[in-house]
Each structure stands twice: as C-alpha cells, then as structure tokens.
Design a protein around this motif. Structure first.
Motif, PDB file in Angstrom:
ATOM      1  N   GLU A 141      34.277  42.935  37.916  1.00  0.00           N
ATOM      2  CA  GLU A 141      34.491  41.767  38.774  1.00  0.00           C
ATOM      3  C   GLU A 141      35.559  40.872  38.193  1.00  0.00           C
ATOM      4  O   GLU A 141      35.678  40.716  36.976  1.00  0.00           O
ATOM      5  CB  GLU A 141      33.186  40.970  38.932  1.00  0.00           C
ATOM      6  N   ILE A 142      36.381  40.309  39.089  1.00  0.00           N
ATOM      7  CA  ILE A 142      37.387  39.323  38.719  1.00  0.00           C
ATOM      8  C   ILE A 142      36.977  37.992  39.331  1.00  0.00           C
ATOM      9  O   ILE A 142      36.734  37.901  40.535  1.00  0.00           O
ATOM     10  CB  ILE A 142      38.782  39.729  39.214  1.00  0.00           C
ATOM     11  N   GLY A 143      36.887  36.968  38.517  1.00  0.00           N
ATOM     12  CA  GLY A 143      36.520  35.643  39.009  1.00  0.00           C
ATOM     13  C   GLY A 143      37.747  34.822  39.313  1.00  0.00           C
ATOM     14  O   GLY A 143      38.761  34.891  38.619  1.00  0.00           O
ATOM     15  N   HIS A 144      37.700  34.037  40.372  1.00  0.00           N
ATOM     16  CA  HIS A 144      38.782  33.135  40.714  1.00  0.00           C
ATOM     17  C   HIS A 144      38.224  31.964  41.512  1.00  0.00           C
ATOM     18  O   HIS A 144      37.060  31.950  41.888  1.00  0.00           O
ATOM     19  CB  HIS A 144      39.882  33.861  41.505  1.00  0.00           C
ATOM     20  N   ILE A 145      39.050  30.980  41.760  1.00  0.00           N
ATOM     21  CA  ILE A 145      38.633  29.786  42.489  1.00  0.00           C
ATOM     22  C   ILE A 145      39.291  29.787  43.856  1.00  0.00           C
ATOM     23  O   ILE A 145      40.498  29.970  43.978  1.00  0.00           O
ATOM     24  CB  ILE A 145      39.009  28.501  41.727  1.00  0.00           C
ATOM     25  N   LYS A 242      42.353  41.596  33.925  1.00  0.00           N
ATOM     26  CA  LYS A 242      41.736  40.298  34.185  1.00  0.00           C
ATOM     27  C   LYS A 242      42.593  39.159  33.639  1.00  0.00           C
ATOM     28  O   LYS A 242      42.821  38.153  34.323  1.00  0.00           O
ATOM     29  CB  LYS A 242      40.346  40.246  33.547  1.00  0.00           C
ATOM     30  N   ASN A 243      43.053  39.299  32.399  1.00  0.00           N
ATOM     31  CA  ASN A 243      43.860  38.249  31.774  1.00  0.00           C
ATOM     32  C   ASN A 243      45.174  38.044  32.511  1.00  0.00           C
ATOM     33  O   ASN A 243      45.654  36.913  32.652  1.00  0.00           O
ATOM     34  CB  ASN A 243      44.133  38.594  30.314  1.00  0.00           C
ATOM     35  N   TRP A 244      45.763  39.126  33.000  1.00  0.00           N
ATOM     36  CA  TRP A 244      47.025  39.025  33.731  1.00  0.00           C
ATOM     37  C   TRP A 244      46.833  38.239  35.023  1.00  0.00           C
ATOM     38  O   TRP A 244      47.668  37.379  35.368  1.00  0.00           O
ATOM     39  CB  TRP A 244      47.549  40.428  34.024  1.00  0.00           C
ATOM     40  N   ILE A 245      45.761  38.518  35.730  1.00  0.00           N
ATOM     41  CA  ILE A 245      45.487  37.800  36.983  1.00  0.00           C
ATOM     42  C   ILE A 245      45.264  36.313  36.720  1.00  0.00           C
ATOM     43  O   ILE A 245      45.825  35.451  37.409  1.00  0.00           O
ATOM     44  CB  ILE A 245      44.252  38.398  37.694  1.00  0.00           C
ATOM     45  N   THR A 246      44.445  35.998  35.736  1.00  0.00           N
ATOM     46  CA  THR A 246      44.048  34.603  35.508  1.00  0.00           C
ATOM     47  C   THR A 246      45.124  33.774  34.820  1.00  0.00           C
ATOM     48  O   THR A 246      45.259  32.585  35.112  1.00  0.00           O
ATOM     49  CB  THR A 246      42.754  34.555  34.672  1.00  0.00           C
ATOM     50  N   THR A 247      45.914  34.380  33.919  1.00  0.00           N
ATOM     51  CA  THR A 247      46.896  33.586  33.177  1.00  0.00           C
ATOM     52  C   THR A 247      48.233  33.454  33.898  1.00  0.00           C
ATOM     53  O   THR A 247      48.865  32.394  33.846  1.00  0.00           O
ATOM     54  CB  THR A 247      47.141  34.193  31.787  1.00  0.00           C
ATOM     55  N   ILE A 248      48.668  34.510  34.581  1.00  0.00           N
ATOM     56  CA  ILE A 248      49.968  34.470  35.255  1.00  0.00           C
ATOM     57  C   ILE A 248      49.848  33.875  36.649  1.00  0.00           C
ATOM     58  O   ILE A 248      50.674  33.066  37.079  1.00  0.00           O
ATOM     59  CB  ILE A 248      50.588  35.877  35.346  1.00  0.00           C
ATOM     60  N   HIS A 249      48.793  34.247  37.393  1.00  0.00           N
ATOM     61  CA  HIS A 249      48.692  33.861  38.799  1.00  0.00           C
ATOM     62  C   HIS A 249      47.544  32.898  39.095  1.00  0.00           C
ATOM     63  O   HIS A 249      47.485  32.353  40.197  1.00  0.00           O
ATOM     64  CB  HIS A 249      48.545  35.114  39.670  1.00  0.00           C
ATOM     65  N   CYS A 250      46.647  32.723  38.177  1.00  0.00           N
ATOM     66  CA  CYS A 250      45.527  31.771  38.307  1.00  0.00           C
ATOM     67  C   CYS A 250      44.637  32.102  39.501  1.00  0.00           C
ATOM     68  O   CYS A 250      43.636  32.780  39.376  1.00  0.00           O
ATOM     69  CB  CYS A 250      46.041  30.340  38.393  1.00  0.00           C
ATOM     70  N   ASN A 251      44.998  31.617  40.680  1.00  0.00           N
ATOM     71  CA  ASN A 251      44.190  31.809  41.875  1.00  0.00           C
ATOM     72  C   ASN A 251      44.950  32.672  42.873  1.00  0.00           C
ATOM     73  O   ASN A 251      45.989  32.279  43.391  1.00  0.00           O
ATOM     74  CB  ASN A 251      43.857  30.452  42.500  1.00  0.00           C
TER      75      ASN A 251
END
Length: 299
Positions: A141-145, A242-251
């Motif tokens: 799972e990937i978490g986002h806001i 996961k880190n790529w999604i959250t750090t580069i693109h955030c949401n």
C-alpha cells in the motif's frame, strides 16, 4: 540527426534542439525518415506543403504535419520547451515534479503537469517484453493525502501490485499496477500481460494467486511469514518506489501514470544517451492523447 547523443548535459542538448526548426527536423526523421506514407490513402509520394515541414500527399492532397498523430498533436506551447520537458523527465535520476519543471522552464505549473501526463502515457509498457525467470509478485500500500469536497484533508491508501524479475541479487525489471481490490480477475489480467508463461512466479498464498496455476503458469505459493517472500530485494524495490512517490511528488491523484514512469525509468536504468531518443520515439509512435482522455487507463 541519426547520431546518438554523446552527452546528456543540458548545454549539449540545447545545441541539438535549441530552435523550433531543430525540433521539427528531428520529429520529421522519427516519424517518416525516408519512408513516407500518406495517413489517409497510404500513397508513398508527396510534395511540399505551405508550412515548411508539412507534407502533402500527391494522390489525395492530404496535408500532414510532423506532430499530427503523435503525443505532440495540437501542442499549445513552444516545441523547444516540450523537448526540454522530455529531457528533464528522462535524464533526472529521480524524476522531476511539475512544480520544478515550471520553475526551471518558466511555464505554468498546470501546463507542465498536463504535458507530463501525456509523456507518461508514452512510458506505458507495450507488453512485448514480459518478465522471465524468477518473478516475485508483491502486494503493498502507498499512503497519500487527498482533498475531500469540503476541503478537509484525509489520509488515504492505495493498493499496488508489483511484479519483480529477480536476477542474481537484484531486480532486473519491474511492472506495477494500482488496485481497487485484490480481485482474481485484475491479478490474472495483469500477470498474463506482464509475466512470461515460462517464468516461475513466487507469491503469497492468497486466493487471487491460487487460480494462476489453471492458466498454465508455474506458481510457488508461500506463507506471508516466509523469508523468501520477504527478501531484501523485494523490500528495497517497494521502499524505493514508496519513497519516490512521497518525496518527489508528495500527493499524486492518478497513481498509475506515476507507476508507469517509475517502471519505465527502472527498466532502462542502463540506458544513457539512448533514453531521450527512446522516449521521443515512443511519443511519435503513440497516438494523440487529448487531456480529457489521457488519464484513463485499464486492462
């Protein structure tokens, strides 16, 4: 324009594609080369049209531009800027956000975001090179806001299914898809498209994977606590994604496009000079992607 790029520096790139004419000439070579064929009647002879790089069929008089029928179709801003977006997206090791593109190229963030979505359509797998050998299927799972209608923020998670081709001690190639639920039909379609019938699949002992044996696939099912299904390679691939999604693109709103971009970049990590040519070629061969439909995906 047939020479490969010897350097990926921005100065060398701009020396090749610093003007609109440079970009049009390259699109002409990618689209037609020495083998022109009319898009309407298939005639192989043409004459010059009113605009410099357009070609007019000598039989039906159909006029075609280098951008028509491609991702660049009806582009609303400079072709030089479009090529620069492709450059930054292809050469940045960790990718680049639309906000950073807007600051770098002095364009509107929405313009960069929308064109980036089109480029990511060209990054989608063609399914011509399925995974081979030992392939591990992992669900995570990937978490986002995300924003609700009342403008309040709500934490949400999105399920992802990833297939990892393992060679030696590393991950050779990967493919991933977002999931609404871990359904049998979704898993079946994904695996049949992305994994070779000769591959050996390693997966957690769950009902969606139990049915894969009936498709003629070699499947080894393990308990969730099995160390083979919790290898350092799989954990590293999942954590990096996961880190790529959250750090580069955030949401991210449309997760599948970003999964396609990450897999495209990972599967071509050994390509240096050729990656820009590869991506531009894909964009020319890809059919036009209007903004209203470029976000629609599915098997």
């Amino acid at each position: 324009m047939e020479k490969k790029f010897k350097s990926l520096s921005i100065a060398h790139f701009l020396s090749k594609f610093g003007t609109e004419n440079d970009c049009f000439e390259h699109l002409v070579q990618l689209k037609w080369g020495n083998k022109y064929a009319c898009g309407h009647c298939g005639n192989k002879k043409y004459c010059k049209a009113v605009r410099l790089y357009d070609r007019q069929c000598s039989r039906c008089s159909y006029i075609e531009s280098p951008t028509s029928g491609t991702i660049f179709h009806k582009i609303k801003f400079s072709l030089v800027k479009a090529f620069q977006i492709v450059y930054f997206l292809a050469t940045n090791k960790k990718g680049i956000s639309s906000c950073q593109l807007a600051r770098t190229l002095q364009l509107r963030q929405k313009t960069c975001w929308l064109f980036k979505q089109k480029i990511m359509r060209a990054m989608e797998s063609t399914n011509r090179h399925p995974l081979e050998g030992n392939v591990e299927i992992v669900e995570f799972e990937i978490g986002h806001i995300s924003k609700k209608e009342d403008r309040e923020l709500k934490d949400t998670t999105q399920k992802v299914l990833i297939a990892i081709e393992k060679k030696s001690l590393g991950a050779s190639r990967i493919y991933a898809t977002e999931l609404q639920d871990l359904g049998v039909d979704i898993c079946r379609k994904f695996i049949l498209k992305k994994v070779s019938l000769d591959a050996t699949i390693h997966a957690i002992d769950k009902s969606p994977f139990n049915n894969l044996k009936s498709e003629g696939l070699m499947v080894e099912l393990f308990d969730s606590s099995n160390t083979k299904m919790n290898s350092s390679t799989s954990k590293r691939v999942v954590n990096c994604l996961k880190n790529w999604i959250t750090t580069i693109h955030c949401n991210v709103k449309y997760l599948q496009q970003y999964l396609d971009e990450y897999c495209y970049r990972h599967n071509r990590h050994l390509m240096k000079e050729e990656i820009i040519d590869d991506l531009l070629g894909r964009m020319v061969r890809h059919k036009p992607a209007p903004y209203k439909t470029c976000l629609l995906r599915g098997f």
